[in-house]
Design an enzyme around this catalytic site. Sequence first.
Site, PDB file in Angstrom:
ATOM      1  N   ASP A 298      21.387  27.009  42.669  1.00  0.00           N
ATOM      2  CA  ASP A 298      20.919  25.883  43.467  1.00  0.00           C
ATOM      3  C   ASP A 298      21.739  25.782  44.748  1.00  0.00           C
ATOM      4  O   ASP A 298      22.962  25.910  44.730  1.00  0.00           O
ATOM      5  CB  ASP A 298      21.051  24.598  42.643  1.00  0.00           C
ATOM      6  N   GLU A 345      18.006  29.922  45.390  1.00  0.00           N
ATOM      7  CA  GLU A 345      17.258  28.739  45.804  1.00  0.00           C
ATOM      8  C   GLU A 345      17.468  28.612  47.315  1.00  0.00           C
ATOM      9  O   GLU A 345      18.496  28.117  47.765  1.00  0.00           O
ATOM     10  CB  GLU A 345      17.749  27.506  45.041  1.00  0.00           C
ATOM     11  N   ASP A 397      12.247  18.708  41.481  1.00  0.00           N
ATOM     12  CA  ASP A 397      12.426  17.671  42.506  1.00  0.00           C
ATOM     13  C   ASP A 397      11.123  17.263  43.173  1.00  0.00           C
ATOM     14  O   ASP A 397      11.086  16.285  43.923  1.00  0.00           O
ATOM     15  CB  ASP A 397      13.400  18.147  43.584  1.00  0.00           C
TER      16      ASP A 397
END
Length: 512
Positions: A298, A345, A397
Site C-alpha cells: 500500500d 499500489e 476504499d
Amino acid sequence: MNKKGRASGILLHPTSLPGSYGIGDLGAGAYRFVDWLAEQGQSIWQALPLGPTSYGDSPYQTLSAFAGNPNLVSLDRLVDDGLLSASDLADAPPFPAERVDYGWVIPYHDSLLAKAHRRFRECPDAMLQAAFEQFVARNRYWLEDFALFIALKQAHQLRPWPEWESGLRRRDPSTLARAADEYARDIDRERFRQWLFHRQWSALKAYANRRSIRIFGDLPIFVAHDSADVWARQADYFLDADGHPTAVAGVPPDYFSPTGQRWGNPLYRWDVMAADGYRWWLQRLRYLLRLVDSVRIDHFRGFEAYWRIPAAEPTAINGAWMPGPGHRFFQTILSELGELPIIAEDLGVITPGVEKLRDDFGLPGMKVLQFAWSDPANPFLPHNHKPNCIVYTGTHDNNTTRGWWENEVSADTRGFLEAYLGQAAQDIVWTLARVGMRSSARACILPMQDVLGLDESARMNKPGSPDGNWSWRITYADLDNAGKDMLRELTRLYQRHPGQQSAVYGDAATSG
C-alpha cells in the site's frame, strides 16, 4: 506456473467471512469460502492486512507489522483441539450476522482465548506444547517485543507507549527485565494467542493452495505510531526524546482534498535502515511471505518519494516531498529474497520516477475501473492496460460498484462510459466486471460486494469517515447468490480459470 497466463479472484477480508461469533474467523466459514472460490474457477483470494487492530478497528493501523489478529482465531477449532469445550460456546451472544460490532466481539473473544490459555497451561497436550515452543523459538525476533508491548499496554489501561514511565518508554534494559518478570503470565498469553492465529492461518493457507487458490496479502508501507515496531526500534523513526513523532506521513492537497491527508504515521529514517541492510524490512517481508503468496504494498509511491509533514501541523498542507529509498531498497530485497512477489499500489498522483521504480523491478501496478471514465488517454481504461497489471472494479476504499453508479457518477461520466462501451449500461456491476475480465491484465479482482450486487450500505471503508468502517460481513446464504454463476461464466469466457492463470507479478528484474 506459466507467467503469461491469466487469473481472477475476489477481494474479501477474513473479518467479513460468515460465522457464529460476531466476526469472520479462520474456521468453517473460511474453508467454505475457499471451496466457493474454487467452484467458481477463481485462483486468487485477496485480503487486507491481517494484524491486530486498535482504536478505529482499521487493519491499516495495527499494533504490529508481524502479529496476527487474535479475533480471527476460530473458537470452534479450539474445541477440536480440546482447549475449549462445546459448553464454553453454548451461550454465545446473538451477534449480528451481517456486521461486526467490535465493541461486543473483542471482549467476548478475549475472554474465551484467556480460558483456552489457562487450559493449555493446566493440562498441556504434548504435541500442542511442542508446536507452541517451536513457534516461539522461530519467531522470537518479533514475538518477544510484541508480547511485552501488549502486556504493558494492558497494564497501562491501553495508553500509548509514549505515556508510559520513562524506563519503559526508553526501553531501559533493567526496567524491561523487571517488567518481563512481573507480567510473565500475560506475555505467555500473548505468545499463545499469536501461535493460535499462526497455526490456524497456516492450515487455511495450505488448504487454499491445495485447491489452487493463491492468497494475496497487504502490507501498508507505514506502521502505526502506537505499535510494538516503533516502540522496539525507535531509532528507525523521526521521534523526539519522549517518543513523539517529529514528522508524520500523509499526502498533499489534491482535487479531492484541499488540505491533503495527514495520516499521522511516524516516518522512517531511511538512512538508518539502510545502514543495517534494511534488516527489519527483510524480516517483515520474509514473515509475511510465509503467510501469503503475494504482497500488495500500500502507498508504493512512498518508496520513491514521500510527503513529510511536520508533526505540529494540523493538516497536510505544509509538507514537502522527500526522497524515498528507491532502487537501492528493492535491489537489496531482490538480492536477499531471490524474487519480488509484490504488487505495487500505484494509485493517486504517480510520477515518472514512481513508474520507473515499479517497472525496473517488473512489479505489476493496479488499474481501478471506477477511476477510468474521463477521456481516452485515461490509463485505467482497458485499451491502455498492459499485461503486467492487476485490474479491479473497485478496492476496499471505493464505494461498491452499484453504490458508485447510483450515487457518485456524473452525467458526463455516465455518457463517456456508455460511449466507450457502445451501449447503455443495463447492469453496471456486471458491465464493469466483464470489462475487467476481458482486459489484458494478468489478473482481475472483484470485491465480493460486487459479485453480490450490493449498494453503498455494504461499503468496507469510507476514507475520512470515522464511523461504520471495516464491519461489513457476508452470510452463508450469500455464497448461493446468483452472482456466482455469472462470475464462473465470465471467468471461463475470458480464460481466467485455473490451469491458465499465472503468478501475476512479473519476472523480477535488476535495476537499471
